[in-house]
Design an enzyme around this catalytic site. Structure first.
Site, PDB file in Angstrom:
ATOM      1  N   ARG A  10       0.939  -1.164  -0.213  1.00  0.00           N
ATOM      2  CA  ARG A  10      -0.056   0.036  -0.088  1.00  0.00           C
ATOM      3  C   ARG A  10       0.976   1.076   0.061  1.00  0.00           C
ATOM      4  NH1 ARG A  10      -0.834   4.872   2.266  1.00  0.00           N
ATOM      5  NH2 ARG A  10      -0.605   4.042   4.353  1.00  0.00           N
ATOM      6  N   ARG A 130      -8.907   0.098  12.255  1.00  0.00           N
ATOM      7  CA  ARG A 130      -7.762   1.188  12.515  1.00  0.00           C
ATOM      8  C   ARG A 130      -8.040   2.204  12.182  1.00  0.00           C
ATOM      9  NH1 ARG A 130      -2.459   0.649   9.150  1.00  0.00           N
ATOM     10  NH2 ARG A 130      -3.581   2.171   8.103  1.00  0.00           N
ATOM     11  N   THR A 164       2.991  11.567   9.391  1.00  0.00           N
ATOM     12  CA  THR A 164       2.902  11.764   7.791  1.00  0.00           C
ATOM     13  C   THR A 164       4.217  12.379   6.967  1.00  0.00           C
ATOM     14  OG1 THR A 164       0.317  11.525   8.441  1.00  0.00           O
ATOM     15  CG2 THR A 164       1.287  12.404   6.064  1.00  0.00           C
ATOM     16  N   HIS A 191       3.091   4.814  12.476  1.00  0.00           N
ATOM     17  CA  HIS A 191       3.392   4.855  11.230  1.00  0.00           C
ATOM     18  C   HIS A 191       4.257   6.136  11.006  1.00  0.00           C
ATOM     19  CE1 HIS A 191       2.245   4.557   6.993  1.00  0.00           C
ATOM     20  NE2 HIS A 191       2.415   5.933   6.838  1.00  0.00           N
ATOM     21  N   HIS A 286      40.091  -3.770  11.080  1.00  0.00           N
ATOM     22  CA  HIS A 286      38.684  -4.355  10.907  1.00  0.00           C
ATOM     23  C   HIS A 286      38.744  -5.857  10.562  1.00  0.00           C
ATOM     24  CE1 HIS A 286      36.244  -0.506  11.000  1.00  0.00           C
ATOM     25  NE2 HIS A 286      37.357  -0.197  11.299  1.00  0.00           N
TER      26      HIS A 286
HETATM   27  C1  HCA Z   1      -1.677   8.227   2.883  1.00  0.00           C
HETATM   28  C2  HCA Z   1      -1.095   8.815   4.408  1.00  0.00           C
HETATM   29  C3  HCA Z   1      -0.571   8.033   5.372  1.00  0.00           C
HETATM   30  C4  HCA Z   1      -1.749   7.285   5.971  1.00  0.00           C
HETATM   31  C5  HCA Z   1      -1.512   6.304   7.098  1.00  0.00           C
HETATM   32  C6  HCA Z   1      -2.588   5.481   7.667  1.00  0.00           C
HETATM   33  C7  HCA Z   1       0.244   8.692   6.345  1.00  0.00           C
HETATM   34  O1  HCA Z   1      -0.892   7.696   2.228  1.00  0.00           O
HETATM   35  O2  HCA Z   1      -2.979   8.214   3.130  1.00  0.00           O
HETATM   36  O3  HCA Z   1      -3.910   5.686   7.281  1.00  0.00           O
HETATM   37  O4  HCA Z   1      -2.686   4.964   8.896  1.00  0.00           O
HETATM   38  O5  HCA Z   1       1.603   8.569   6.439  1.00  0.00           O
HETATM   39  O6  HCA Z   1      -0.193   9.601   7.218  1.00  0.00           O
HETATM   40  O7  HCA Z   1       0.063   6.879   4.805  1.00  0.00           O
HETATM   41 CU    CU Z   2       2.212   7.165   5.204  1.00  0.00          CU
END
Ligand code: HCA
Ligand code: CU
Length: 371
Positions: A10, A130, A164, A191, A286
């Site tokens: 994804r 989630r 993000t 994330h 090394h």
């Molecule tokens: C995206 C952004 C996302 C979403 C992460 C999530 C991010 O590509 O839509 O839905 O848990 O980094 O916020 O990847």
């Molecule tokens: Cu992301």
């Protein structure tokens, strides 16, 4: 104990220039399942028909790992995920002040209602949910608490803290996760993007403060600079925390190679764990130490992660490596012949030698016939 969610199929497919075919996704998903990740985030069904086909095919494999579809907080998106027969859905919508005003033209209350309705709908249709307040770390903390509570009231199973744009710091994301957990009682997922090279450190700080699941991608793929790398993450969890969820760490090189091949994104030679240099030693000191005991210069033994130790042959090469090569190839040289071989190696200003080149020179010196 911490779970791993792999998002190569994804987030990884959102890497600029990267697309995967359905067959490639099935192969990668099967390798990820075999490796031992807990969740496979396999695509956002509203994006394209092939992503829906891939999600359905992957969800139908009966993998041990859960299959998750990414989705906007829209009933039409959730319906598409339901058609793909996935177990989990990852709903996202941001509550960042600017996004609410300029992008969505909604207030926080309205977004909380949208999230509540979307989560309720997904739960009523049997999905595990989630919810991610996208750009969580740069959002107002009270807004994140409010929208998380709306999601949890509707039955959300997890809240994801998404960095993000890679703007977090370990010292900030840690307390953020701890406070969010304390205020909402949520199970927290994390994330982390790697825009400042802090994705792994931020993920670990989140885990130390209570996050139960960490997102990653093979080869650190993802939008812009990507997200937490699966190989770095699993090996760091093992080395620093003794966490080993039965992951087949020896599969990391083949996973990396497969994703490199399918994505067309070359892995840097100095990439941790899977880069061609990650277990190569160069300087004489090394090499001499690593020949005796690899742990002097390796944080984890090469063999544990399916790699082979390699010694570079160039002007940095010392006598111990040359002796070991001669021994292994049963070439016997006297001291002055060895000195001569060392001088030859040291005299190359630029560039390395192949093993064959050194062997050929050594045999020539031993027999008096040069290559
Ligand atoms: C995206 C952004 C996302 C979403 C992460 C999530 C991010 O590509 O839509 O839905 O848990 O980094 O916020 O990847
Ligand atoms: Cu992301």
């Amino acid at each position: 104990m911490v779970e791993i969610l792999d998002s190569t199929l994804r987030e990884g497919e959102q890497t600029p220039g990267v697309t995967f075919s359905v067959d490639e996704k099935l192969r990668i998903a099967s390798m990820l399942d075999d490796f031992g990740v807990d969740h496979i985030e396999a695509g956002h069904p509203a994006v394209s028909p092939d992503i829906r086909r891939a999600l359905k095919a992957i969800a139908g494999q009966g993998f041990r790992a859960n299959v998750l579809a990414h989705s906007r907080a829209l009933i039409s998106d959730i319906d598409m995920a339901l058609d793909c027969d996935v177990e989990w859905i990852g709903l996202f919508i941001s509550v960042l002040d600017g996004r609410l005003k300029e992008h969505f033209r909604k207030d926080l209350r309205q977004v909380c209602d949208i999230v509540h309705d979307a989560v309720s709908y997904a739960k009523a249709h049997g999905l595990k949910v989630r919810y991610t307040p996208e750009d969580t770390l740069r959002s107002n903390f009270e807004s994140v608490v409010a929208v998380s509570k709306a999601a949890l009231d509707a039955g959300a199973d997890r809240i994801s803290v998404a960095d993000t744009v890679g703007a977090a710091l370990p010292s900030k994301i840690g307390p953020f996760v701890k406070d969010l957990k304390a205020r909402t009682g949520a199970e927290i997922n994390v994330h982390c993007h790697n825009d400042l090279g802090l994705a792994l450190a931020n993920s670990l700080a989140a885990m130390e403060n209570g996050a139960v699941c960490i997102d990653s991608c093979v080869n650190g793929l993802g939008e812009r600079a990507g997200i937490t790398d699966l190989a770095e993450l699993t090996v760091a969890l093992k080395v620093h925390y003794g966490i080993d969820n039965g992951w087949k760490l020896e599969m990391l090189p083949e996973l990396s190679e497969e994703v490199e091949r399918c994505s067309g994104m070359k892995v840097a030679s100095n990439a941790p764990i899977v880069g061609s240099n990650a277990f190569s030693h160069n300087a004489g000191l090394h090499v001499s130490a690593a020949l005796k005991r690899p742990s002097f210069y390796e944080v984890v033994p090469a063999e544990t992660v399916g790699r082979k130790r390699r010694f570079e042959l160039d002007k940095f090469t010392g006598r111990d490596l040359v002796d070991s090569i001669l021994d292994q190839n049963t070439i016997s040289l006297n001291t002055s012949q060895k000195d001569h071989l060392m001088d030859l190696i040291k005299s190359r200003e630029k560039g390395s030698f192949s093993l064959d080149e050194v062997l050929c020179t050594a045999r020539g010196l031993g027999s008096g016939n040069f290559c």
